[in-house]
Enzyme design. Sequence first.
Site, mmCIF file in Angstrom:
data_model
loop_
_atom_site.group_PDB
_atom_site.id
_atom_site.type_symbol
_atom_site.label_atom_id
_atom_site.label_comp_id
_atom_site.label_asym_id
_atom_site.label_seq_id
_atom_site.Cartn_x
_atom_site.Cartn_y
_atom_site.Cartn_z
ATOM 1 N N LYS A 13 0.813 -1.229 0.000
ATOM 2 C CA LYS A 13 0.000 0.000 0.000
ATOM 3 C C LYS A 13 0.837 1.266 0.000
ATOM 4 O O LYS A 13 0.540 2.221 -0.697
ATOM 5 C CB LYS A 13 -0.823 0.042 1.288
ATOM 6 C CG LYS A 13 -2.198 -0.386 1.166
ATOM 7 C CD LYS A 13 -2.985 -0.217 2.446
ATOM 8 C CE LYS A 13 -2.271 0.059 3.695
ATOM 9 N NZ LYS A 13 -1.886 -0.786 4.682
ATOM 10 N N ARG A 88 -8.837 2.922 10.612
ATOM 11 C CA ARG A 88 -8.641 1.510 10.919
ATOM 12 C C ARG A 88 -9.853 0.926 11.637
ATOM 13 O O ARG A 88 -9.958 -0.285 11.788
ATOM 14 C CB ARG A 88 -7.434 1.352 11.851
ATOM 15 C CG ARG A 88 -6.180 0.948 11.157
ATOM 16 C CD ARG A 88 -5.126 0.626 12.191
ATOM 17 N NE ARG A 88 -3.845 1.244 11.848
ATOM 18 C CZ ARG A 88 -2.993 0.732 10.979
ATOM 19 N NH1 ARG A 88 -3.254 -0.396 10.375
ATOM 20 N NH2 ARG A 88 -1.861 1.346 10.723
ATOM 21 N N ARG A 122 11.562 -11.218 3.740
ATOM 22 C CA ARG A 122 12.153 -9.885 3.901
ATOM 23 C C ARG A 122 13.265 -9.921 4.950
ATOM 24 O O ARG A 122 13.139 -10.554 5.991
ATOM 25 C CB ARG A 122 11.063 -8.906 4.332
ATOM 26 C CG ARG A 122 11.553 -7.476 4.402
ATOM 27 C CD ARG A 122 10.420 -6.518 4.298
ATOM 28 N NE ARG A 122 9.672 -6.409 5.531
ATOM 29 C CZ ARG A 122 8.704 -5.522 5.721
ATOM 30 N NH1 ARG A 122 8.354 -4.704 4.763
ATOM 31 N NH2 ARG A 122 8.071 -5.473 6.869
ATOM 32 N N ARG A 155 13.452 -9.325 10.994
ATOM 33 C CA ARG A 155 12.791 -8.636 12.104
ATOM 34 C C ARG A 155 11.763 -9.580 12.736
ATOM 35 O O ARG A 155 11.138 -10.374 12.030
ATOM 36 C CB ARG A 155 12.044 -7.391 11.594
ATOM 37 C CG ARG A 155 12.939 -6.296 11.073
ATOM 38 C CD ARG A 155 12.135 -5.039 10.816
ATOM 39 N NE ARG A 155 10.782 -5.363 10.330
ATOM 40 C CZ ARG A 155 9.751 -4.537 10.355
ATOM 41 N NH1 ARG A 155 9.882 -3.322 10.820
ATOM 42 N NH2 ARG A 155 8.581 -4.908 9.910
ATOM 43 N N ARG A 166 -0.620 -10.478 12.719
ATOM 44 C CA ARG A 166 -0.928 -9.159 12.141
ATOM 45 C C ARG A 166 -2.047 -9.263 11.111
ATOM 46 O O ARG A 166 -2.919 -8.398 11.031
ATOM 47 C CB ARG A 166 0.324 -8.558 11.498
ATOM 48 C CG ARG A 166 1.313 -8.020 12.534
ATOM 49 C CD ARG A 166 2.720 -7.906 11.964
ATOM 50 N NE ARG A 166 2.827 -6.874 10.932
ATOM 51 C CZ ARG A 166 3.808 -6.833 10.022
ATOM 52 N NH1 ARG A 166 4.732 -7.758 10.002
ATOM 53 N NH2 ARG A 166 3.857 -5.854 9.148
#
Length: 208
Positions: A13, A88, A122, A155, A166
């Site tokens: 996004k 949100r 990632r 991470r 998430r």
Amino acid sequence: MKMIFLGPPGAGKGTLADLAVEERKLPHISTGDLFRAAVKNETELGLKVKGILASGGLVPDDLTIALVKERLSAPDAASGWILDGFPRTIPQAEALEALAPADRVVNFEVADEVVVGRLSTRRVCRACGKIYNTKTMPPKKEGVCDACGGEVYTRDDDKEASIRTRLENYRRQTAPLIQWYGARGKLLTIDGVGDPKVVLERFNKALA
Ligand SMILES: [Zn+2]
């Protein structure tokens, strides 16, 4: 044009918003950036945000809305904007609707498995923050940053269990928003899978 971008974490996004605002000469307003700027500038709202974030809490709706309201009243936001990361929740959407109703709400659809695939590959440099991907953009030497020689690591946020949490949070919070905007005839759903430039083309076509 006033637009809201919705999509799961890892949907790209932010990248899409950057590309779209460049074409359309609108400000890209993300709540993450607003929080960071307010904390850095030590505004009255910023000091409150700082305390909440420092204690690991979530910034409450009223404070988030106040920050967004302040930002939307800036001169560069008069003719339109792209909001990313806000609203949100339904109370946030209601507040925005009363303040400055969005013309379009763009929902970038990306399946959970695609997000997990993207985020779990990632890697990031601990020293300079440069982002890598084990599949598409690995460092020349495994575990070592090309730019600064720092350690390239995963991470905690990008570990699979954390990504799934998430995603669950996102689906739970955002599904009602999609319905809410859909009922108001503002929702536009775009296939978010693929190269950002290709997704941007789909977006431009859908808006045309
Ligand atoms: Zn580095």
